[in-house]
Design a protein around this motif. Structure first.
Motif, PDB file in Angstrom:
ATOM      1  N   ASN A 356       0.925  -1.217  -0.089  1.00 33.18           N
ATOM      2  CA  ASN A 356      -0.112   0.139  -0.070  1.00 33.18           C
ATOM      3  C   ASN A 356       0.738   1.312   0.048  1.00 33.18           C
ATOM      4  O   ASN A 356       2.025   1.264   0.828  1.00 33.18           O
ATOM      5  N   HIS A 357       0.526   2.316  -0.846  1.00 34.56           N
ATOM      6  CA  HIS A 357       1.572   3.400  -1.032  1.00 34.56           C
ATOM      7  C   HIS A 357       0.634   4.686  -0.754  1.00 34.56           C
ATOM      8  O   HIS A 357       1.217   5.746  -0.724  1.00 34.56           O
ATOM      9  N   THR A 358      -0.503   4.782  -0.102  1.00 32.63           N
ATOM     10  CA  THR A 358      -1.188   5.976   0.287  1.00 32.63           C
ATOM     11  C   THR A 358      -2.229   5.520   1.032  1.00 32.63           C
ATOM     12  O   THR A 358      -2.977   4.453   1.252  1.00 32.63           O
ATOM     13  N   LEU A 359      -2.661   6.652   1.880  1.00 27.52           N
ATOM     14  CA  LEU A 359      -4.048   6.486   2.758  1.00 27.52           C
ATOM     15  C   LEU A 359      -4.883   7.535   2.121  1.00 27.52           C
ATOM     16  O   LEU A 359      -5.753   7.523   2.652  1.00 27.52           O
ATOM     17  N   LEU A 360      -4.756   8.253   1.145  1.00 25.25           N
ATOM     18  CA  LEU A 360      -5.278   9.191   0.725  1.00 25.25           C
ATOM     19  C   LEU A 360      -6.816   8.568   0.249  1.00 25.25           C
ATOM     20  O   LEU A 360      -6.724   7.640  -0.641  1.00 25.25           O
ATOM     21  N   PRO A 361      -7.846   9.099   0.919  1.00 25.45           N
ATOM     22  CA  PRO A 361      -9.191   8.280   0.248  1.00 25.45           C
ATOM     23  C   PRO A 361      -9.419   8.305  -1.031  1.00 25.45           C
ATOM     24  O   PRO A 361      -9.903   7.187  -1.378  1.00 25.45           O
ATOM     25  N   GLU A 362      -9.270   9.387  -1.899  1.00 25.87           N
ATOM     26  CA  GLU A 362      -9.390   9.651  -3.188  1.00 25.87           C
ATOM     27  C   GLU A 362      -8.486   8.654  -4.040  1.00 25.87           C
ATOM     28  O   GLU A 362      -8.677   8.343  -5.275  1.00 25.87           O
ATOM     29  N   ALA A 363      -7.414   8.072  -3.396  1.00 22.90           N
ATOM     30  CA  ALA A 363      -6.693   7.430  -4.095  1.00 22.90           C
ATOM     31  C   ALA A 363      -6.786   5.807  -3.999  1.00 22.90           C
ATOM     32  O   ALA A 363      -6.020   5.198  -4.718  1.00 22.90           O
ATOM     33  N   LEU A 364      -7.609   5.283  -3.007  1.00 27.25           N
ATOM     34  CA  LEU A 364      -7.940   3.953  -2.668  1.00 27.25           C
ATOM     35  C   LEU A 364      -8.872   3.487  -3.834  1.00 27.25           C
ATOM     36  O   LEU A 364     -10.061   3.759  -3.871  1.00 27.25           O
ATOM     37  N   GLU A 365      -8.454   2.721  -4.953  1.00 29.25           N
ATOM     38  CA  GLU A 365      -9.317   2.290  -6.145  1.00 29.25           C
ATOM     39  C   GLU A 365     -10.463   1.482  -5.559  1.00 29.25           C
ATOM     40  O   GLU A 365     -10.717   0.865  -4.835  1.00 29.25           O
ATOM     41  N   SER A 366     -11.567   2.031  -6.479  1.00 28.49           N
ATOM     42  CA  SER A 366     -12.933   1.372  -6.197  1.00 28.49           C
ATOM     43  C   SER A 366     -13.462   1.163  -7.361  1.00 28.49           C
ATOM     44  O   SER A 366     -13.787   2.433  -7.990  1.00 28.49           O
ATOM     45  N   TRP A 367     -14.116   0.183  -7.994  1.00 28.52           N
ATOM     46  CA  TRP A 367     -15.003   0.175  -9.307  1.00 28.52           C
ATOM     47  C   TRP A 367     -16.386  -0.219  -9.073  1.00 28.52           C
ATOM     48  O   TRP A 367     -16.805  -0.980  -8.345  1.00 28.52           O
ATOM     49  N   HIS A 368     -17.092   0.677  -9.893  1.00 28.34           N
ATOM     50  CA  HIS A 368     -18.395   0.439  -9.785  1.00 28.34           C
ATOM     51  C   HIS A 368     -18.555  -0.880 -10.223  1.00 28.34           C
ATOM     52  O   HIS A 368     -18.211  -1.259 -11.350  1.00 28.34           O
ATOM     53  N   GLU A 369     -19.558  -1.723  -9.760  1.00 27.10           N
ATOM     54  CA  GLU A 369     -19.891  -3.168 -10.355  1.00 27.10           C
ATOM     55  C   GLU A 369     -20.606  -3.340 -11.625  1.00 27.10           C
ATOM     56  O   GLU A 369     -20.259  -4.223 -12.144  1.00 27.10           O
ATOM     57  N   GLY A 370     -21.022  -2.211 -11.899  1.00 24.38           N
ATOM     58  CA  GLY A 370     -21.596  -2.173 -13.352  1.00 24.38           C
ATOM     59  C   GLY A 370     -20.416  -2.185 -14.238  1.00 24.38           C
ATOM     60  O   GLY A 370     -20.455  -3.296 -15.483  1.00 24.38           O
ATOM     61  N   LEU A 371     -19.600  -1.349 -14.168  1.00 22.57           N
ATOM     62  CA  LEU A 371     -18.155  -1.284 -15.087  1.00 22.57           C
ATOM     63  C   LEU A 371     -17.557  -2.661 -14.890  1.00 22.57           C
ATOM     64  O   LEU A 371     -17.070  -3.177 -15.944  1.00 22.57           O
ATOM     65  N   LEU A 426       5.880   5.064   9.998  1.00 25.62           N
ATOM     66  CA  LEU A 426       4.554   5.842  10.424  1.00 25.62           C
ATOM     67  C   LEU A 426       3.326   5.562   9.539  1.00 25.62           C
ATOM     68  O   LEU A 426       2.258   5.397  10.017  1.00 25.62           O
ATOM     69  N   HIS A 427       3.748   5.290   8.118  1.00 24.80           N
ATOM     70  CA  HIS A 427       2.387   4.965   7.193  1.00 24.80           C
ATOM     71  C   HIS A 427       1.810   3.816   7.712  1.00 24.80           C
ATOM     72  O   HIS A 427       0.812   3.497   7.671  1.00 24.80           O
ATOM     73  N   THR A 428       3.024   2.654   8.151  1.00 23.50           N
ATOM     74  CA  THR A 428       2.548   1.237   8.418  1.00 23.50           C
ATOM     75  C   THR A 428       1.467   1.348   9.766  1.00 23.50           C
ATOM     76  O   THR A 428       0.505   0.817   9.954  1.00 23.50           O
ATOM     77  N   ASP A 429       2.146   2.299  10.672  1.00 21.52           N
ATOM     78  CA  ASP A 429       1.194   2.243  11.885  1.00 21.52           C
ATOM     79  C   ASP A 429      -0.071   2.891  11.488  1.00 21.52           C
ATOM     80  O   ASP A 429      -1.226   2.469  12.099  1.00 21.52           O
ATOM     81  N   LEU A 430      -0.154   3.973  10.528  1.00 20.92           N
ATOM     82  CA  LEU A 430      -1.214   4.522  10.367  1.00 20.92           C
ATOM     83  C   LEU A 430      -2.485   3.730   9.530  1.00 20.92           C
ATOM     84  O   LEU A 430      -3.746   3.649   9.668  1.00 20.92           O
ATOM     85  N   MET A 431      -1.719   2.674   8.780  1.00 15.55           N
ATOM     86  CA  MET A 431      -2.553   1.712   8.116  1.00 15.55           C
ATOM     87  C   MET A 431      -3.364   1.003   9.073  1.00 15.55           C
ATOM     88  O   MET A 431      -4.376   0.609   8.833  1.00 15.55           O
ATOM     89  N   VAL A 435      -6.954   3.164   7.926  1.00 21.69           N
ATOM     90  CA  VAL A 435      -8.084   2.353   6.777  1.00 21.69           C
ATOM     91  C   VAL A 435      -8.153   0.895   6.905  1.00 21.69           C
ATOM     92  O   VAL A 435      -9.019   0.476   6.527  1.00 21.69           O
ATOM     93  N   PHE A 436      -7.177   0.399   7.576  1.00 20.01           N
ATOM     94  CA  PHE A 436      -7.203  -1.110   7.735  1.00 20.01           C
ATOM     95  C   PHE A 436      -7.053  -1.751   8.893  1.00 20.01           C
ATOM     96  O   PHE A 436      -6.789  -2.702   9.214  1.00 20.01           O
ATOM     97  N   SER A 437      -7.920  -0.751   9.791  1.00 23.30           N
ATOM     98  CA  SER A 437      -7.813  -1.035  11.387  1.00 23.30           C
ATOM     99  C   SER A 437      -8.645  -2.432  11.587  1.00 23.30           C
ATOM    100  O   SER A 437      -8.377  -3.254  12.429  1.00 23.30           O
ATOM    101  N   GLU A 438      -9.848  -2.355  10.992  1.00 22.22           N
ATOM    102  CA  GLU A 438     -10.440  -3.901  11.175  1.00 22.22           C
ATOM    103  C   GLU A 438      -9.847  -5.020  10.450  1.00 22.22           C
ATOM    104  O   GLU A 438      -9.814  -6.005  11.310  1.00 22.22           O
ATOM    105  N   PHE A 439      -9.394  -4.880   9.536  1.00 15.75           N
ATOM    106  CA  PHE A 439      -8.636  -5.909   8.927  1.00 15.75           C
ATOM    107  C   PHE A 439      -7.405  -6.338   9.602  1.00 15.75           C
ATOM    108  O   PHE A 439      -6.881  -7.607   9.788  1.00 15.75           O
ATOM    109  N   HIS A 440      -6.979  -5.347  10.211  1.00 17.82           N
ATOM    110  CA  HIS A 440      -5.274  -5.644  11.144  1.00 17.82           C
ATOM    111  C   HIS A 440      -5.950  -6.436  12.365  1.00 17.82           C
ATOM    112  O   HIS A 440      -5.199  -7.123  12.676  1.00 17.82           O
ATOM    113  N   ARG A 441      -7.076  -6.197  12.852  1.00 18.05           N
ATOM    114  CA  ARG A 441      -7.660  -6.788  13.942  1.00 18.05           C
ATOM    115  C   ARG A 441      -7.931  -8.140  13.678  1.00 18.05           C
ATOM    116  O   ARG A 441      -7.567  -9.053  14.354  1.00 18.05           O
ATOM    117  N   LEU A 442      -8.467  -8.535  12.784  1.00 21.77           N
ATOM    118  CA  LEU A 442      -8.653  -9.786  11.988  1.00 21.77           C
ATOM    119  C   LEU A 442      -7.271 -10.646  11.587  1.00 21.77           C
ATOM    120  O   LEU A 442      -7.370 -11.624  11.831  1.00 21.77           O
TER     121      LEU A 442
END
Ligand code: H53
Length: 801
Positions: A356-371, A426-431, A435-442
């Protein structure tokens, strides 16, 4: 030149090789050859040397049945390759002398090579440094990317505004790639999913072919070479419609090929924002689908037992851009190879890892399921099954790879990877906490840190021959691939005679840069000014506008008190803004407008000047970094994942003025807090500050310098023909100011005056600079890659076997 020891090839042999290529490859007589011909002949002579190492490395890998690392990246910002090859083969002296004997100037010939700008910024350059380190370390590896016909756009300024023109690196002859028409794979899109005989079958509606082009990547001393395999898009079937042609429809006849080629036509000029375009998703699947077919073909050619896949194949996803590798590998293993779904999923996960290279929300890719479903119908089904399986295994989870009718590529990558890494501590701690706090718990063991690094061959040895010569004279030549040995410089730093040599190298680099700027950009400066450099993509979070605000405030202060003992300073900027990012383009124009006013002010210009150099690229960075005194790393804390420019500057003896962001934190720890100019809010304070309703207004009210600088911009002092030109910027900085430019200004201004005072004591400044060099060895990408090999890929070096 005081380069580390020479290759055994003689100058005469080298000269003969150049002439042979000039004659038989290029069909040119020496008396008629152009600079480009000489550059090509020289490149072929160097390439000959690389190819032998390359074949030897491939042979060794097959013989050992070794695990290979596959680095999938949409960007490889490799820059020029000729000098890199010459330096790594230790042929610098021979090449220079051979060309001189042929009446040619080495530097002019090197200058002829276009920059391969197949990347936007940090992520792409990191991929290039990693490839070089993988080769230096002798780890069998492939880089997989796209052979964009047009790399990152060419930038120029008209009235201070950024203009974009297509980049055309392939128009000049390119010496480094080998076309591989036999390595060609079909990449499908769209169509239907059906079940036949209990098996799921995807029948794509359209397809293009991916054709391979291989570039050898030579490591230090030519001891190993890996391959960068770039895919070029071609029409799948007939590239040319003869019926249309015969009817006189010539454009229609060429259409199939033109349409197919669109996929590898251009690099998306976006850095850290998600373009969200259909073509972008097609490019991502094009790269990934071709790479995975190639990986499986190579695996099958060596092994019969599919169960061995995870012990032979490590696939790194560089950001989420190749995240479709998860479902694609499951599709191959389940649909095509018949493994049960869960087994396919586990096996894919054992092969895959994600950076992962960024925590900027606008940079986290997400694709509409239609496309997504339209282009990749089978993959959408597989994503759903992957996500369901994960939900079933973790019933308490609230985050998913599928939400709001979107496919979330970050979550998908996380689920499908056995390791997920951040790029600075720092970036890894913030991840882990954001953004990944829940997955990190799991999955508490999945996230690990791998702080970025840079290759010392390009970013010290090659770009800064004066300093590297001094280093070699002082501690011997083995530092180039054992960069921690720079520590051995520390005892010399207190020796005034040695420090003088260090200072002389820096000064000579500054003189070179000053001469170059005066001849190419008509910027005339005194090399004894402090060279204060901010070079990186234009982005609000990187805060080039904080830097220019400080320049304005300083200018006003100098004007108010011109006879004070100011420290003369040249502020150099370079960087591109994404073409659609209008605020960033306004910042560029503002800097250019400010430069115009300040540089024309006879009262102040000996104390302060500003230059924005156009068309920032790898080559320009190689020119600027060795000549820098001060490195600007001033992002809003928590926003810059790592930074790698910051490491290059420290290594080359520039002091940093910076926030506690990204890898700045670790740089400061290594070089020592007393050799780093710290300012600004820390990441944990940023949210609270933002929560204060009038944070910007409060900061402005508390600092008359800031108020006056903003007022000057607002009143049109730098845009008299259009006073309102920058109201957008001033309103932002007095209002929402999300990136806290105003709130950090006062402390930044204070830190900069500390810099001024420190620079006056040159002896002490150079001591600090030399300590930065001596203590930056940890930031070698050899260290980073060694850790990836051990902690993520379980890959071994074969170099010395
Ligand atoms: O990646 C660099 C980091 C830097 C970060 C950069 C980056 C891109 O260049 C593009 C997209 C993206 O998400 C991140 O901004 O901080 O040093 C390499 O890790």
């Amino acid at each position: 030149m005081n380069m580390v020891s020479r290759n055994t090839m003689t100058t005469d042999e080298f000269r003969a090789a150049i002439l042979r290529h000039l004659k038989y490859e290029l069909g040119k007589d020496a008396s008629h050859a152009s600079v480009e011909d000489w550059r090509m002949a020289l490149s072929f002579a160097v390439r000959d040397q690389i190819v032998d190492s390359w074949f030897a490395a491939t042979r060794k890998t097959y013989e050992a049945g070794a695990k290979r690392v596959y680095y999938l990246s949409m960007e490889f910002l490799i820059g020029r390759l000729l000098e890199d090859g010459i330096v790594n083969l230790r042929l610098v002296d021979q090449a220079r002398d051979a060309l001189a004997a042929l009446g040619q100037d080495f530097d002019t010939v090197l200058e002829d090579e276009p920059d391969a700008a197949l990347g936007n910024g940090g992520l792409g350059r990191l991929a290039a440094c990693f490839l070089e380190s993988l080769s230096t370390l002798g780890c069998p590896a492939y880089g997989y990317g796209i052979r964009y016909e047009h790399g990152l756009f060419r930038q120029s300024f008209v009235d201070g505004r950024q203009m974009e023109a297509p980049e055309t690196w392939l128009l000049k002859r390119h010496a480094w790639e080998f076309e591989r028409p036999e390595s060609r794979y079909r990449i499908g899109f769209g169509g239907e999913v059906s079940t036949k005989g209990g098996k799921v079958v995807w029948t794509p509606a359209d397809s293009v072919d991916a054709e391979a082009y291989d570039t050898p990547v030579i490591g230090w001393q030519g001891r190993w070479a890996n391959t960068l395999r770039l895919w070029s898009a071609r029409a799948s079937d007939t590239p040319f419609d003869l019926d249309s042609f015969n009817r006189g429809d010539f454009a229609g006849a060429a259409e199939p090929e033109a349409l197919a080629r669109t996929i590898s036509r251009v690099l998306y000029p976006d850095d850290t924002t998600d373009q969200g375009k259909e073509l972008r998703l097609k490019q991502e699947y094009f790269l990934t689908g071709a790479a995975l077919q190639d990986i499986m073909r190579r695996f099958d050619s060596e092994h019969d037992d599919l169960g061995k896949l995870p012990s032979k194949v490590a696939i790194q996803m560089n950001d989420t851009h190749p995240a479709i590798a998860g479902p694609e590998l499951v599709r191959i293993l389940h649909d095509e190879r018949g493994l049960p779904f869960d087994e396919a999923m586990n096996m894919a996960q054992a092969c895959l890892s994600y950076t992962n290279h960024t925590l900027l929300p606008e940079a986290l890719e997400s694709w509409h399921e239609g496309l997504f479903g339209k282009l990749l119908p089978r993959h959408l089904q597989i994503v759903d099954r992957i996500d369901d399986a994960h939900a079933k295994a973790h019933p308490s989870r609230t985050v998913s790879a599928r939400s709001d009718n979107h496919v979330k590529m970050g979550e998908l990558s996380f689920i499908m990877a056995h390791k997920v890494n951040g790029v600075s501590a720092l970036h890894t701690d913030l991840m882990k906490t954001t953004v990944f706090s829940e997955f990190h718990r799991l999955h508490p063991d999945r996230i690990i840190n791998q702080t970025n690094g840079v290759t010392p061959r390009r970013w010290l040895l090659s770009c800064n021959p004066r300093l590297s010569g001094l280093i070699t004279d002082t501690i011997g030549e083995t530092w180039a691939d054992h960069l921690e040995e720079l520590k051995g410089l520390e005892p010399h730093v207190s020796d005034p005679a040695w420090l003088e040599k260090y200072a002389a190298a820096k000064r000579a680099n500054k003189v070179d840069l000053a001469n170059w700027m005066s001849s190419t950009a008509d910027i005339n400066v005194d090399p004894d000014m402090m060279f204060d450099v901010q070079i990186k993509r234009l982005h609000e979070y990187k805060r080039q506008h904080l830097n220019i605000l400080e320049a304005i405030a300083l200018w006003q202060e100098i004007k108010a008190n011109p006879s004070a003992d100011w420290t003369p300073r040249l502020k150099i900027f370079a960087g591109k803004a994404a073409p659609g990012y209008f605020f960033a383009k306004d910042i560029i124009r503002l800097i250019n407008d400010v430069a115009k006013v300040l540089n024309a002010d006879v009262e102040t210009r000996d104390m302060l000047q500003v230059a924005f150099l156009p068309n920032y690229n790898v080559t320009l960075a190689e020119r600027l970094i060795p000549a820098a005194d001060l490195s600007e790393q001033i992002s809003t804390a928590g926003k810059e994942a790592s930074g790698t420019g910051n490491m290059k500057f420290a290594l080359n003896g520039a002091l940093t003025v910076g926030t506690l962001d990204g890898a700045n934190v670790e740089i400061r720890e290594h070089v020592g807090a007393e050799n780093f100019f710290l300012f600004g809010m820390t990441a944990d304070k940023v949210e609270a500050r933002r929560a204060i309703k009038d944070h910007a207004a409060q900061a402005i009210a508390a600092d008359p310098r800031l108020a006056a600088a903003l007022k000057a911009i607002h009143d049109g002092v730098f845009s008299p023909d259009e006073p309102a030109r920058y109201h957008n910027i001033t309103e932002n900085l007095s209002g929402p100011d999300y990136f806290l430019v105003s709130s950090d200004f006062t402390d930044y201004y204070r830190a900069q005056r500390e810099v001024d005072t420190a620079f006056k004591d040159q002896q002490h400044w150079m001591t600090m600079a030399a300590l930065n060099t001596a203590r930056s060895g940890w930031f070698s990408s050899d260290r980073t890659i060694t850790d990836y090999m051990a902690q993520i890929w379980d890959a071994k070096s074969l170099r010395d076997s």
